[in-house]
Enzyme design. Structure first.
Site, short mmCIF file in Angstrom:
data_model
loop_
_atom_site.label_atom_id
_atom_site.label_comp_id
_atom_site.label_asym_id
_atom_site.label_seq_id
_atom_site.Cartn_x
_atom_site.Cartn_y
_atom_site.Cartn_z
CG HIS A 70 10.45 -8.40 30.18
ND1 HIS A 70 9.40 -8.97 30.05
CD2 HIS A 70 11.30 -9.34 30.91
CE1 HIS A 70 9.20 -10.17 30.34
NE2 HIS A 70 10.49 -10.28 31.03
CB CYS B 99 5.06 -10.87 29.03
SG CYS B 99 5.81 -9.63 30.33
CD GLU C 262 7.55 -4.99 26.59
OE1 GLU C 262 7.02 -5.92 25.77
OE2 GLU C 262 8.70 -5.59 26.81
#
Length: 174
Positions: free
Chosen positions: A53, A83, A55
């Site tokens: 992801h 998320c 991040e």
């Protein structure tokens, strides 16, 4: 130009890199003392990893740059609401502020489904700013999914035509 807009534009630039790879266009930058120290974009399909992801990548790079897992004087900018995994990583990294482009009503953990970033009970809370370049971030995601649905429909149609041709030609697998 507003500082949040400036850095969110850079996060959007990262999201465009994901888009170019046919990945869900999510981008992230982490800023410390006015400098971007971590960048990331979604690469789950490319890397075949649930951990790829935007991040997580940006946090890993920022921690390496600072030389500590604690990113206590940083701000994270992300084009889509984090998320559960990414929200947890933001809390664990002790990032004090998160700036979000658009919200994610199906999986967001900064106010949509739940709010891990500002939840009482954890040893760290994150100040959240929502809606920075919201329309731009949202349009990019909607365009991506519209194109994906169109591409999937075309593939499905092509497969059906190929199957029909095999039956007509007598090359059925049956």
């Amino acid at each position: 130009m507003d500082t949040d807009v400036k850095y969110m534009r850079q996060a959007v630039g990262q999201a465009k890199k994901a888009y170019a790879l046919n990945e869900v266009p999510i981008g992230c930058v982490i800023v410390h003392d006015g400098k971007v120290i971590g960048r990331g974009y979604n690469r789950r399909n490319t890397d075949k990893s649930t951990l790829a992801h935007a991040e997580i990548t940006a946090i890993r790079k920022a921690a390496r740059k600072i030389g500590d897992w604690r990113l206590e004087e940083c701000t994270i900018y992300v084009t889509l609401e984090p998320c559960p995994m990414c929200a947890g990583a933001i809390v664990q990294a002790r990032i004090p502020r998160c700036v979000i482009g658009c919200m994610n009503p199906k999986a967001g953990c900064a106010g949509s489904v739940t709010n891990l970033l500002e939840m009482d009970g954890f040893n760290h809370k994150v100040a959240v700013t929502r809606g920075v370049l919201e329309e731009e971030c949202s349009i990019m995601l909607k365009s991506f999914f519209k194109e994906l649905r169109k591409r999937d429909a075309e593939i499905k149609k092509l497969k059906a035509a190929m199957k029909d041709r095999e039956i007509i030609m007598g090359h059925s697998d049956k």
